[in-house]
Design a protein around this motif. Structure first.
Motif, mmCIF file in Angstrom:
data_model
loop_
_atom_site.group_PDB
_atom_site.id
_atom_site.type_symbol
_atom_site.label_atom_id
_atom_site.label_comp_id
_atom_site.label_asym_id
_atom_site.label_seq_id
_atom_site.Cartn_x
_atom_site.Cartn_y
_atom_site.Cartn_z
ATOM 1 N N LEU A 84 0.825 -1.201 0.000
ATOM 2 C CA LEU A 84 0.000 0.000 0.000
ATOM 3 C C LEU A 84 0.866 1.260 0.000
ATOM 4 O O LEU A 84 0.601 2.206 -0.758
ATOM 5 C CB LEU A 84 -0.933 0.001 1.220
ATOM 6 N N GLU A 87 2.098 1.704 -3.329
ATOM 7 C CA GLU A 87 1.073 2.223 -4.248
ATOM 8 C C GLU A 87 0.878 3.728 -4.041
ATOM 9 O O GLU A 87 0.719 4.480 -4.997
ATOM 10 C CB GLU A 87 -0.263 1.502 -4.024
ATOM 11 N N ARG A 216 -4.679 -18.209 5.680
ATOM 12 C CA ARG A 216 -4.169 -17.806 4.366
ATOM 13 C C ARG A 216 -2.927 -18.604 4.010
ATOM 14 O O ARG A 216 -2.156 -18.992 4.880
ATOM 15 C CB ARG A 216 -3.806 -16.316 4.380
ATOM 16 N N PHE A 254 0.624 -9.128 -1.617
ATOM 17 C CA PHE A 254 -0.186 -8.190 -2.407
ATOM 18 C C PHE A 254 0.649 -7.234 -3.266
ATOM 19 O O PHE A 254 0.323 -6.058 -3.393
ATOM 20 C CB PHE A 254 -1.117 -7.388 -1.480
ATOM 21 N N PHE B 6 -6.610 6.292 -4.219
ATOM 22 C CA PHE B 6 -5.801 5.085 -4.390
ATOM 23 C C PHE B 6 -6.707 3.912 -4.762
ATOM 24 O O PHE B 6 -7.928 4.044 -4.748
ATOM 25 C CB PHE B 6 -5.003 4.837 -3.103
ATOM 26 N N ASP B 7 -6.100 2.799 -5.099
ATOM 27 C CA ASP B 7 -6.848 1.615 -5.548
ATOM 28 C C ASP B 7 -8.001 1.312 -4.585
ATOM 29 O O ASP B 7 -7.777 0.939 -3.442
ATOM 30 C CB ASP B 7 -5.873 0.429 -5.611
ATOM 31 N N PHE B 10 -8.048 -2.297 -2.931
ATOM 32 C CA PHE B 10 -6.869 -2.882 -2.301
ATOM 33 C C PHE B 10 -7.158 -3.429 -0.897
ATOM 34 O O PHE B 10 -6.853 -4.575 -0.574
ATOM 35 C CB PHE B 10 -5.724 -1.858 -2.253
ATOM 36 N N ASN B 13 -9.339 -6.476 -0.842
ATOM 37 C CA ASN B 13 -8.588 -7.656 -1.301
ATOM 38 C C ASN B 13 -7.791 -8.279 -0.155
ATOM 39 O O ASN B 13 -7.757 -9.500 -0.006
ATOM 40 C CB ASN B 13 -7.605 -7.283 -2.419
ATOM 41 N N VAL B 14 -7.142 -7.424 0.627
ATOM 42 C CA VAL B 14 -6.339 -7.942 1.750
ATOM 43 C C VAL B 14 -7.255 -8.608 2.783
ATOM 44 O O VAL B 14 -6.980 -9.711 3.263
ATOM 45 C CB VAL B 14 -5.497 -6.812 2.386
ATOM 46 N N ALA B 17 -8.719 -11.942 1.655
ATOM 47 C CA ALA B 17 -7.773 -13.064 1.538
ATOM 48 C C ALA B 17 -7.903 -14.012 2.733
ATOM 49 O O ALA B 17 -7.437 -15.149 2.678
ATOM 50 C CB ALA B 17 -6.340 -12.538 1.429
ATOM 51 N N ILE B 34 -6.597 -4.069 9.753
ATOM 52 C CA ILE B 34 -6.170 -3.793 8.368
ATOM 53 C C ILE B 34 -6.812 -2.491 7.873
ATOM 54 O O ILE B 34 -6.143 -1.637 7.292
ATOM 55 C CB ILE B 34 -6.513 -4.995 7.455
ATOM 56 N N HIS B 38 -4.508 0.718 6.986
ATOM 57 C CA HIS B 38 -4.534 1.214 5.607
ATOM 58 C C HIS B 38 -5.053 2.654 5.544
ATOM 59 O O HIS B 38 -4.496 3.485 4.821
ATOM 60 C CB HIS B 38 -5.388 0.293 4.734
#
Lengths: 289, 289
Positions: A84, A87, A216, A254, B6-7, B10, B13-14, B17, B34, B38
């Motif tokens: 991240l 990114e 995971r 990721f 930003f994406d 993202f 997705n994390v 998972a 998370i 983030h």
């Protein structure tokens, strides 16, 4: 106004304890960090035992870390934080029109003391029986003018087919599968390496424990790490990923971006390698917008 | 919907998972962690260098920690997290009507191997020249019935006047200023100790570095740590603070609560101590509401 039933002044008291000599950026970061950490604890009614389990994981990460291993970084990686931050860096650079090659995370296995090697050298010093040899080569160029950059540094590292970097594996020669190259008069670099293979991140520490608790897998898709630098240009840290890999869509850290996926192609007439990868690196001059 | 540039996928997705075997509580905590980590990174456009500085601080904390020191805990303490988790625990217990004595943080200097001592014993094994002696005593009782609890455990620890706990100071006898006491037939405990004095938390590690960067003082107000336990009752971890202390309003780890502030009073006719502190502990039976 507080939307929870705990002391509404507590978080502000902690933030306001910062003194006048705190730098503006430090004040911003610590204010944000304290707010998010406190909100996380309140929203989830974090228990003493859960918080203590977290402290133990973090201490464990530090205790496992040394100049060859960075477990704290790996813990960040498995919750996506390094990717991240990468990114964010890339997006800001892209908005400033200076991100020609997509970046990727450094990862915890970089070694600052990697030796220089000659162009054309084989970085596979300890050859695994199941390794496929490849010749990787390309040019380092100025992003705008496409002019070759002579004497640029291209540093690479990769894991062996057993999934281990040399510092994790006493069977590998020191600095196996690592090298620093300087581009020639045409801005070219080239070396023999292994076609990369997927591997699990180390699972003997807190990062592995976290992955297990989150149910995971620990695998990373096959990749080669690259850092390219040239005086007067912005350094580039990236990874390239083999298109045939099954973990491209679920990298445990990721890091995959579409533009970093590459194709190894057959190479003929070279007894040293049956595969080839051509990969050019574009660097951006400092101060160019 | 993402409110940043930003994406937008993202973070999901994390989180997504996580596999099906993750426990519900682990899924809740990791989802929250998370998201907050983030959001913190995006809101502040965290740079690679800043993130790496954070990783180094955390690894450093682990490397300093051993069975006598918990620096990861101290880092949490200076951003108020241990006190906040304690407040959450206390508030939830209070809502369930079972929090008779306010709790406080354990702190990083507790030792599980503290020896038993006799009631009336002096825990000051290495006497500092500037120490004021006090006799601390009281009763451990059932919160509801006020009945004395016979054979309850009262464990205490305090720093010496130089601000150091015995495990930090080679000049102090091992287990100086610590002791575990069992209440007598009247539920009473008692021992000689020092009137506590304020001290700075250790500033030779990442917690000290953080305090410096936040332009904060490292002092804690004078206090004595207490853990009281009795079979069939909820254990209590707390601290008591001396009312005369100048740091009551700005404890570096934010642990002071009004109900934990106590008064030392003059003691007469005792050649061993000129001060006295009476402090009763109320414990709640398991399962009582």
């Amino acid at each position: 106004m507080a939307t929870h039933r705990f002391d509404p002044k507590f978080t502000d008291n902690v933030i306001n304890a910062m003194g006048p000599k705190t730098s503006p950026r430090m004040r911003q970061l610590m204010t944000g960090l304290i707010k998010h950490v406190h909100d996380f604890a309140r929203e989830n009614e974090l228990t003493v035992d859960e918080w203590m389990a977290g402290v133990k994981m973090l201490n464990w990460a530090g205790q496992m870390s040394d100049d060859k291993r960075n477990e704290g970084q790996l813990v960040c990686d498995v919750i996506g934080l390094e990717s991240l931050v990468d990114e964010i860096t890339f997006t800001l650079a892209d908005e400033a029109k200076d991100a020609p090659t997509a970046t990727a995370i450094l990862g915890p296995f970089f070694r600052a003391d990697t030796p220089w090697r000659e162009n054309g050298e084989d970085i596979v010093k300890t050859k695994p029986g199941d390794g496929e040899m490849a010749y990787m080569h390309g040019q380092v160029v100025d992003f705008t003018s496409k002019k070759p950059l002579v004497g640029a540094t291209v540093e690479v590292w990769q894991a062996s087919t057993n999934g281990l970097y040399e510092q994790q594996d006493s069977e590998q020669e020191e600095f196996n599968l690592r090298g620093k190259f300087r581009t020639d008069e045409q801005g070219r670099y080239g070396f023999y390496c292994l076609r990369p293979t997927p591997y699990p991140v180390p699972d003997d520490g807190p990062a592995g424990k976290l992955l297990e608790l989150m149910d995971r897998h620990p695998f990373r898709p096959a990749h080669i790490h690259i850092i390219a630098t040239y005086s007067g240009y912005r350094p580039l840290t990236t990874q390239i990923f083999d298109r045939r890999d099954t973990y491209l869509d679920n990298d445990s850290v990721f890091a995959v971006k579409d533009s970093l996926v590459v194709d190894f192609v057959p190479r003929t007439g070279d007894p040293q390698a049956a595969l080839e990868l051509e990969y050019d690196v574009k660097l951006v001059a400092n101060g160019s917008a």
